[in-house]
Motif scaffolding. Structure first.
Motif, PDB file in Angstrom:
ATOM      1  N   LEU A   1       1.015  -1.422   0.058  1.00  0.00           N
ATOM      2  CA  LEU A   1      -0.143   0.183   0.415  1.00  0.00           C
ATOM      3  C   LEU A   1       0.697   1.078   0.186  1.00  0.00           C
ATOM      4  N   SER A   2       2.237   0.960   0.413  1.00  0.00           N
ATOM      5  CA  SER A   2       2.864   2.402   0.249  1.00  0.00           C
ATOM      6  C   SER A   2       3.431   3.218  -0.732  1.00  0.00           C
TER       7      SER A   2
ATOM      8  N   ASN B   1      -0.072   3.557  -2.345  1.00  0.00           N
ATOM      9  CA  ASN B   1      -0.692   4.283  -2.129  1.00  0.00           C
ATOM     10  C   ASN B   1      -0.012   6.368  -2.871  1.00  0.00           C
TER      11      ASN B   1
ATOM     12  N   THR C   1      -0.563   7.030  -6.744  1.00  0.00           N
ATOM     13  CA  THR C   1      -2.014   7.165  -6.194  1.00  0.00           C
ATOM     14  C   THR C   1      -2.129   9.233  -5.899  1.00  0.00           C
ATOM     15  N   PHE C   2      -1.649   9.181  -5.200  1.00  0.00           N
ATOM     16  CA  PHE C   2      -0.808  10.771  -4.563  1.00  0.00           C
ATOM     17  C   PHE C   2      -0.471  11.739  -5.222  1.00  0.00           C
TER      18      PHE C   2
ATOM     19  N   ALA D   1       1.493   9.263   2.770  1.00  0.00           N
ATOM     20  CA  ALA D   1       1.057   9.002   1.082  1.00  0.00           C
ATOM     21  C   ALA D   1       1.980   6.978   1.466  1.00  0.00           C
ATOM     22  N   CYS D   2       2.867   7.219   2.110  1.00  0.00           N
ATOM     23  CA  CYS D   2       3.871   5.644   2.494  1.00  0.00           C
ATOM     24  C   CYS D   2       3.245   5.152   3.622  1.00  0.00           C
TER      25      CYS D   2
END
Length: 221
Positions: free
Chosen positions: A162-163, A166, A169-170, A187-188
């Motif tokens: 997810l890191s 995300n 995506t960010f 985000a990380c």
């Protein structure tokens, strides 16, 4: 069998071995490239004694090494150092790095997830197919350490941390505005309160020695 036929078969086998969707390659590559030059400059207090800190200097740190048009490109971020007025320690701003690692946490997370599914040499091949350069020895080193549970999700048939997802995506949502370090940190998955201690491991002299060693290895690579 003609040589060109053998070559085509080898390429086909290679593609079957590392079937990375082009969309995923672009997503990851753009996210990592967008981090080039991002500044991490926030630290509320000394992580050792909670004393008041003042700015000291700025240090470049390797975030990732990516393939850009077939050539290796180092993505660097800048992490501010602070001087504690109470205990005299030098401490680093909150940044998305695990202790004593030379690549950013999303890269480490991806190495660890892939290492749970395949041998280290195949991990390196998969990463390179995704446009990320990490050598087999570094992957083995990360796999031997305990970084805790890595939140992950499936995307394009791949289990991704997810890191990294995300972060991708960010960077897509930022609409060309400059990336703020605190936003990239979140985000990380690195909230400052939970990760501040990661940047205070060892004495200032030991940390500076590790930094100089990293710079030497980068120059020689």
């Amino acid at each position: 069998m003609p040589t060109h036929t053998i070559a085509r078969e080898r390429i086909a086998i290679a593609k079957k071995t590392v079937p990375i969707p082009p969309m995923l390659v672009d997503l990851v590559g753009n996210a990592l490239a967008s981090m080039d030059g991002v500044i991490f400059a926030d630290l509320d207090a000394c992580p050792s004694c909670r004393g008041q800190v003042i700015g000291h200097d700025m240090r470049a740190k390797r975030f990732a090494v990516i393939l850009d048009n077939g050539r290796e490109r180092t993505i660097r971020v800048f992490v501010k150092r602070f001087y504690c007025q109470d205990c005299g320690a030098l401490c680093y701003a909150d940044a998305p790095f695990y202790p004593e690692t030379r690549l950013a946490s999303p890269i480490v997370d991806l190495c660890l997830l892939l290492s749970q599914q395949m041998p280290f040499n195949q991990v390196a091949q998969h990463l390179r197919a995704m446009g990320i350069v990490v050598d087999r020895g570094t992957i083995r080193n990360y796999a031997s350490r305990n970084f805790g549970t890595i939140p992950a999700t499936d995307l394009f048939g791949f289990l991704l941390p997810l890191s990294l997802l995300n972060l991708a995506t960010f960077t897509l949502d930022r609409e060309r505005r400059p990336i703020v370090g605190a936003e990239a940190l979140a985000a990380c998955g690195f909230p400052p309160a939970g990760r501040a201690a990661f940047h205070s491991r060892g004495s200032p002299k030991e940390r500076d020695h590790r930094y100089e060693q990293e710079k030497k290895e980068e120059r020689e690579s």
